[in-house]
Design an enzyme around this catalytic site. Sequence first.
Site, PDB file in Angstrom:
ATOM      1  N   ASN A  42     -54.191  -5.779  29.966  1.00  0.00           N
ATOM      2  CA  ASN A  42     -53.895  -6.987  29.179  1.00  0.00           C
ATOM      3  C   ASN A  42     -54.188  -8.206  30.062  1.00  0.00           C
ATOM      4  O   ASN A  42     -53.610  -8.365  31.141  1.00  0.00           O
ATOM      5  CB  ASN A  42     -52.414  -6.931  28.786  1.00  0.00           C
ATOM      6  CG  ASN A  42     -51.983  -8.132  27.976  1.00  0.00           C
ATOM      7  OD1 ASN A  42     -52.334  -9.252  28.313  1.00  0.00           O
ATOM      8  ND2 ASN A  42     -51.198  -7.911  26.943  1.00  0.00           N
ATOM      9  N   ASP A  44     -53.786 -11.431  29.306  1.00  0.00           N
ATOM     10  CA  ASP A  44     -53.085 -12.660  28.908  1.00  0.00           C
ATOM     11  C   ASP A  44     -52.719 -13.546  30.093  1.00  0.00           C
ATOM     12  O   ASP A  44     -52.816 -14.772  30.032  1.00  0.00           O
ATOM     13  CB  ASP A  44     -51.756 -12.316  28.200  1.00  0.00           C
ATOM     14  CG  ASP A  44     -51.949 -11.657  26.856  1.00  0.00           C
ATOM     15  OD1 ASP A  44     -53.101 -11.565  26.392  1.00  0.00           O
ATOM     16  OD2 ASP A  44     -50.942 -11.219  26.282  1.00  0.00           O
ATOM     17  N   ARG A  53     -53.146 -25.254  34.550  1.00  0.00           N
ATOM     18  CA  ARG A  53     -53.771 -26.443  35.114  1.00  0.00           C
ATOM     19  C   ARG A  53     -54.843 -27.053  34.218  1.00  0.00           C
ATOM     20  O   ARG A  53     -55.494 -28.009  34.606  1.00  0.00           O
ATOM     21  CB  ARG A  53     -54.387 -26.096  36.484  1.00  0.00           C
ATOM     22  CG  ARG A  53     -53.370 -25.763  37.546  1.00  0.00           C
ATOM     23  CD  ARG A  53     -52.517 -26.968  37.940  1.00  0.00           C
ATOM     24  NE  ARG A  53     -53.277 -27.956  38.666  1.00  0.00           N
ATOM     25  CZ  ARG A  53     -53.417 -27.969  39.985  1.00  0.00           C
ATOM     26  NH1 ARG A  53     -52.847 -27.039  40.712  1.00  0.00           N
ATOM     27  NH2 ARG A  53     -54.130 -28.895  40.571  1.00  0.00           N
ATOM     28  N   HIS A  85     -51.365 -18.545  25.820  1.00  0.00           N
ATOM     29  CA  HIS A  85     -52.289 -18.047  26.856  1.00  0.00           C
ATOM     30  C   HIS A  85     -53.683 -17.813  26.268  1.00  0.00           C
ATOM     31  O   HIS A  85     -54.571 -18.628  26.470  1.00  0.00           O
ATOM     32  CB  HIS A  85     -51.732 -16.835  27.622  1.00  0.00           C
ATOM     33  CG  HIS A  85     -50.910 -15.857  26.850  1.00  0.00           C
ATOM     34  ND1 HIS A  85     -51.384 -15.220  25.739  1.00  0.00           N
ATOM     35  CD2 HIS A  85     -49.635 -15.395  27.039  1.00  0.00           C
ATOM     36  CE1 HIS A  85     -50.454 -14.410  25.292  1.00  0.00           C
ATOM     37  NE2 HIS A  85     -49.368 -14.497  26.038  1.00  0.00           N
ATOM     38  N   THR A 135     -41.938 -13.205  26.516  1.00  0.00           N
ATOM     39  CA  THR A 135     -42.934 -12.173  26.230  1.00  0.00           C
ATOM     40  C   THR A 135     -42.405 -11.388  25.035  1.00  0.00           C
ATOM     41  O   THR A 135     -41.306 -11.680  24.546  1.00  0.00           O
ATOM     42  CB  THR A 135     -43.154 -11.268  27.458  1.00  0.00           C
ATOM     43  OG1 THR A 135     -44.125 -10.271  27.130  1.00  0.00           O
ATOM     44  CG2 THR A 135     -41.875 -10.591  27.920  1.00  0.00           C
ATOM     45  N   GLU A 186     -47.480   2.161  19.468  1.00  0.00           N
ATOM     46  CA  GLU A 186     -47.308   1.864  20.890  1.00  0.00           C
ATOM     47  C   GLU A 186     -45.808   1.784  21.138  1.00  0.00           C
ATOM     48  O   GLU A 186     -45.116   0.938  20.558  1.00  0.00           O
ATOM     49  CB  GLU A 186     -47.990   0.547  21.268  1.00  0.00           C
ATOM     50  CG  GLU A 186     -47.796   0.240  22.756  1.00  0.00           C
ATOM     51  CD  GLU A 186     -48.547  -1.006  23.222  1.00  0.00           C
ATOM     52  OE1 GLU A 186     -49.510  -1.429  22.551  1.00  0.00           O
ATOM     53  OE2 GLU A 186     -48.142  -1.545  24.273  1.00  0.00           O
ATOM     54  N   GLY A 228     -43.815  -3.890  30.712  1.00  0.00           N
ATOM     55  CA  GLY A 228     -43.051  -3.804  31.957  1.00  0.00           C
ATOM     56  C   GLY A 228     -43.477  -2.657  32.856  1.00  0.00           C
ATOM     57  O   GLY A 228     -42.739  -2.283  33.769  1.00  0.00           O
ATOM     58  N   GLY A 249     -50.259  -5.370  31.685  1.00  0.00           N
ATOM     59  CA  GLY A 249     -50.775  -6.686  32.031  1.00  0.00           C
ATOM     60  C   GLY A 249     -50.111  -7.311  33.230  1.00  0.00           C
ATOM     61  O   GLY A 249     -50.703  -7.434  34.309  1.00  0.00           O
ATOM     62  N   HIS A 250     -48.864  -7.697  33.072  1.00  0.00           N
ATOM     63  CA  HIS A 250     -48.212  -8.563  34.040  1.00  0.00           C
ATOM     64  C   HIS A 250     -48.231  -7.996  35.461  1.00  0.00           C
ATOM     65  O   HIS A 250     -48.601  -8.696  36.412  1.00  0.00           O
ATOM     66  CB  HIS A 250     -46.768  -8.840  33.588  1.00  0.00           C
ATOM     67  CG  HIS A 250     -46.076  -9.854  34.412  1.00  0.00           C
ATOM     68  ND1 HIS A 250     -45.207  -9.508  35.412  1.00  0.00           N
ATOM     69  CD2 HIS A 250     -46.139 -11.205  34.417  1.00  0.00           C
ATOM     70  CE1 HIS A 250     -44.750 -10.607  35.988  1.00  0.00           C
ATOM     71  NE2 HIS A 250     -45.295 -11.649  35.404  1.00  0.00           N
TER      72      HIS A 250
END
Length: 279
Positions: A42, A44, A53, A85, A135, A186, A228, A249-250
């Site tokens: 992911n 994102d 920025r 995002h 999230t 999922e 997570g 992702g994260h």
Amino acid sequence: MSGRPLAGESCVESVERGPISRPNRTCSFCATVPLVMRLHINVDHVATLRNARGTPYPDPVEAARVCLDAGAHGITAHLREDRRHIRDEDVQRLRATLRSTFNLEMASTDEMIAIACKVVPDVVTLVPERREERTTEGGLEVVKASPALRTHVEQLRAADIKVSLFIAPDLAQIEASHALGVEQIELHTGEYAHAAGDAAAEKRELERLAAAAKRGRELGLEIAAGHGLTTKNVPALVAIPEIIELNIGHATVADAVFVGLPAAVRAMLAAIGKGRASP
Ligand code: PXP
């Protein structure tokens, strides 16, 4: 089918879109264990960094290419209603450039479904969305599915888009998802991730996920999981054989700050290979 082993593990087989409908086939490398897993990254949070920025960099589409080159099997992106995002033009560029599975996450709203039907990603994952959340929190309510959710699933299927529902590992939600006619669920792994450091809670959450995955497969659903997940908690999760896809992702983008994106993806693939290969 690529037949490419993950992280050097001969009994972990990666697949492209075609064979996904046969997730329980025997691995062609070891010829014994039905192990199939695909990792979707992911992107994102690459867009989050860019938007912080207002620069054109880092580009989530370029990040997607790097992830795929490093061995990921697909790319996931969440077009949120507030566009915090991923933006509409990112979605268009991902569709235009990706040669692997593109999984577009979105809320079940008329606006989002119209976008999906225009862009035609390989997969749409419907997720619950609240503006104030950091999230995606919690799974989609499918048992008491709104008429809109039913209509949206039908519209996506009519556009030849595979539909996945992001749900809690709850048997009633799984049965309701099957009744809606989707191909994939999922499972939300947030509770499992939050249980880190509490062995009893982790075991309980893994058992819930295992029971949910088993029931989903009995109903013929493809089973993905996400939220997570990290290189630390993924090995125990992928020991659940019915899970054939992870959306992460994260943690991978966070690891990339220290080791670079290709190495972060490869570390995740290695962690998956380790968990899949364990008895
Ligand atoms: N799967 C779904 C449906 C999600 O909404 C998210 C978060 O965007 C993820 C997976 C990835 O979660 P994480 O960023 O915690 O790896």
